[in-house]
Each structure stands twice: as structure tokens, then as C-alpha cells.
Design a protein around this motif. Structure first.
Motif, PDB file in Angstrom:
ATOM      1  N   ALA A  30       0.836  -1.208   0.000  1.00 11.52           N
ATOM      2  CA  ALA A  30       0.000   0.000   0.000  1.00 11.52           C
ATOM      3  C   ALA A  30       0.866   1.251   0.000  1.00 11.52           C
ATOM      4  CB  ALA A  30      -0.923   0.001   1.213  1.00 11.52           C
ATOM      5  N   ALA A  31       0.513   2.169  -0.867  1.00  9.86           N
ATOM      6  CA  ALA A  31       1.218   3.450  -0.910  1.00  9.86           C
ATOM      7  C   ALA A  31       1.013   4.183   0.406  1.00  9.86           C
ATOM      8  CB  ALA A  31       0.692   4.297  -2.063  1.00  9.86           C
ATOM      9  N   TRP A  83      -6.680   2.733   0.462  1.00 11.20           N
ATOM     10  CA  TRP A  83      -7.712   3.299  -0.408  1.00 11.20           C
ATOM     11  C   TRP A  83      -7.097   4.165  -1.490  1.00 11.20           C
ATOM     12  CZ3 TRP A  83     -11.683   0.493  -0.283  1.00 11.20           C
ATOM     13  CH2 TRP A  83     -12.146  -0.063   0.908  1.00 11.20           C
ATOM     14  N   SER A  84      -5.801   4.109  -1.620  1.00  9.64           N
ATOM     15  CA  SER A  84      -5.092   4.768  -2.706  1.00  9.64           C
ATOM     16  C   SER A  84      -4.530   3.650  -3.577  1.00  9.64           C
ATOM     17  CB  SER A  84      -3.996   5.663  -2.132  1.00  9.64           C
ATOM     18  OG  SER A  84      -3.354   6.389  -3.157  1.00  9.64           O
ATOM     19  N   PHE A  85      -3.335   3.809  -4.077  1.00 13.74           N
ATOM     20  CA  PHE A  85      -2.806   2.759  -4.930  1.00 13.74           C
ATOM     21  C   PHE A  85      -1.848   1.847  -4.162  1.00 13.74           C
ATOM     22  CE2 PHE A  85      -0.032   6.395  -5.429  1.00 13.74           C
ATOM     23  CZ  PHE A  85       1.226   5.832  -5.328  1.00 13.74           C
ATOM     24  N   ILE A 101       1.179  -0.809 -10.811  1.00 11.29           N
ATOM     25  CA  ILE A 101       0.369  -0.301  -9.703  1.00 11.29           C
ATOM     26  C   ILE A 101      -1.073  -0.748  -9.897  1.00 11.29           C
ATOM     27  CG2 ILE A 101       1.813   1.713  -9.193  1.00 11.29           C
ATOM     28  CD1 ILE A 101      -1.263   2.719 -10.621  1.00 11.29           C
ATOM     29  N   CYS A 102      -1.778  -0.808  -8.802  1.00  7.65           N
ATOM     30  CA  CYS A 102      -3.197  -1.133  -8.819  1.00  7.65           C
ATOM     31  C   CYS A 102      -3.766  -0.462  -7.577  1.00  7.65           C
ATOM     32  CB  CYS A 102      -3.386  -2.644  -8.744  1.00  7.65           C
ATOM     33  SG  CYS A 102      -5.096  -3.210  -8.884  1.00  7.65           S
ATOM     34  N   GLY A 103      -4.965   0.021  -7.642  1.00 10.12           N
ATOM     35  CA  GLY A 103      -5.499   0.625  -6.434  1.00 10.12           C
ATOM     36  C   GLY A 103      -6.819   1.310  -6.646  1.00 10.12           C
ATOM     37  N   PHE A 104      -7.221   1.975  -5.591  1.00 10.14           N
ATOM     38  CA  PHE A 104      -8.526   2.620  -5.545  1.00 10.14           C
ATOM     39  C   PHE A 104      -8.389   4.121  -5.723  1.00 10.14           C
ATOM     40  CE2 PHE A 104      -8.645  -1.205  -2.921  1.00 10.14           C
ATOM     41  CZ  PHE A 104      -9.621  -1.910  -3.592  1.00 10.14           C
TER      42      PHE A 104
END
Length: 192
Positions: A30-31, A83-85, A101-104
Motif C-alpha cells: 500500500a502506498a 484506499w489509494s494505490f 500499480i493497482c489501487g482505488f
């Protein structure tokens, strides 16, 4: 604790421990402010923090310096982590490698919907890494009781992106939030 002179104790420096999810072939990290600041600095610090090799063509398309600065502004609150990338690392013998990267795009909205996005370095596409990462993050999101839907948007001509969504149970729900974009979504398993 480290014991100093005369029996006094000194605190050890804090150990850096990011939020991590592992899948069969990937480690998702998580970033947080520390990672994004290192990423923005464009030096070896990001690789050192992740314990991974960072390819010369980092960052992937759709994840530029503007996106990093946007994320940095939303990572002030520790509750935003996740909740970020997420940085995607291929788990390899010896040293892992940063592949995408993958995320919200932020926390879930009041109706319990959250949007996901992903971008892979060109040399790691079409190997199932994006699908695997999306799967793990959907599971992570649905572990939060208030999340009832994960959505994604893309252009209709981006067939590999649509394939990632379909592999993860997303169905086409109509037009997206911008002109020419289509929207897909997957509902929480107990709400289907």
C-alpha cells in the motif's frame, strides 16, 4: 529497547512496515507518504524501501507524477492507506521486481462503491499480474463491511483492460463518468 548508560532505556528507531497483501506471484504494498515521496524523488530510495528492483521505465502509463502528487495529498490520514494505490512487486528468487500499480481512487462513496484502476509496465503485460492484483484488492475491499461494489472504467478499445475486469467477475454496467468511457462493476458476493 536499547539500554543506554546507567540503566536508562532509549527507544529503537521505528521499523518501516507498510501494509502488504500477498498473492501467489505478487506482493502488493500500500502506498503511503514515505513510499510516494521516495517515488517522486526518482532515486534508489523507492527500491530500497520496497526491497525490490525498480525498472528503468518506471512508472507505468497512467501513473505519472501528477497522480503521485494527488495520492500524496490524500495520504495524510493513516486511514487512507489502502484506499489509494498499491505497488505491485513480482515475487522472485532473491530480489523482487516492481511491475506496476493497482489501487482505488479514494475511499468508498456513501453508497459503498469504490473505483479501482491498474497500470502495468509494458514488459509485464499479458502475464496475468493485473488480474491477480485486482482479485486481491477486490477481496481486501469486500473485507470492509460497508463496501458493496467495486467498479472500474476504461475505454472500449482497451480490450486487455476489459479482460482483466471480466476475469474478476465485473459486468458491463453502461457508460462511464467521462465521454467515451465504459463502466464495469462487481458486487459483493453476498449481495449478488
Amino acid at each position: 529497547m536499547i539500554f543506554g548508560r546507567k540503566g536508562k532505556t532509549e527507544s529503537s528507531p521505528p521499523v518501516y512496515r507498510p501494509r502488504v497483501i500477498e498473492s501467489e506471484r505478487l506482493r502488493l504494498v500500500a502506498a503511503d507518504r514515505t513510499l510516494v515521496e521516495a517515488d517522486l524523488a526518482q532515486n534508489d530510495a523507492l527500491g530500497a524501501l520496497l526491497g525490490a528492483a525498480v525498472p528503468e521505465n518506471w512508472p507505468p502509463e497512467l501513473y505519472d507524477r501528477e497522480a503521485m502528487r494527488y495520492a500524496l495529498n490524500h495520504l495524510e490520514d493513516a486511514g487512507e492507506r489502502g484506499w489509494s494505490f498499491w505497488y505491485l512487486l513480482v515475487i522472485a528468487d532473491g530480489r523482487d521486481e516492481l511491475v506496476g500499480i493497482c489501487g482505488f481512487k479514494g475511499r468508498p462513496d456513501p453508497l459503498g462503491s469504490v473505483e479501482i484502476g491498474y497500470s502495468m509496465l509494458r514488459q509485464y503485460r499479458n502475464q496475468g499480474y493485473a488480474s491477480e492484483a485486482v482479485d486481491r484488492l477486490i477481496r481486501w475491499a469486500f473485507n470492509h463491511h460497508h463496501v458493496v461494489e467495486v467498479s472500474a472504467e476504461t475505454f472500449p478499445h482497451l480490450k486487455p483492460s476489459i479482460r482483466v475486469m471480466q476475469k474478476n467477475g465485473f459486468i458491463h454496467t453502461g457508460p462511464g463518468s467521462e465521454r467515451g468511457v465504459v463502466r464495469y462493476a462487481v458486487s459483493r458476493p453476498d449481495r449478488r
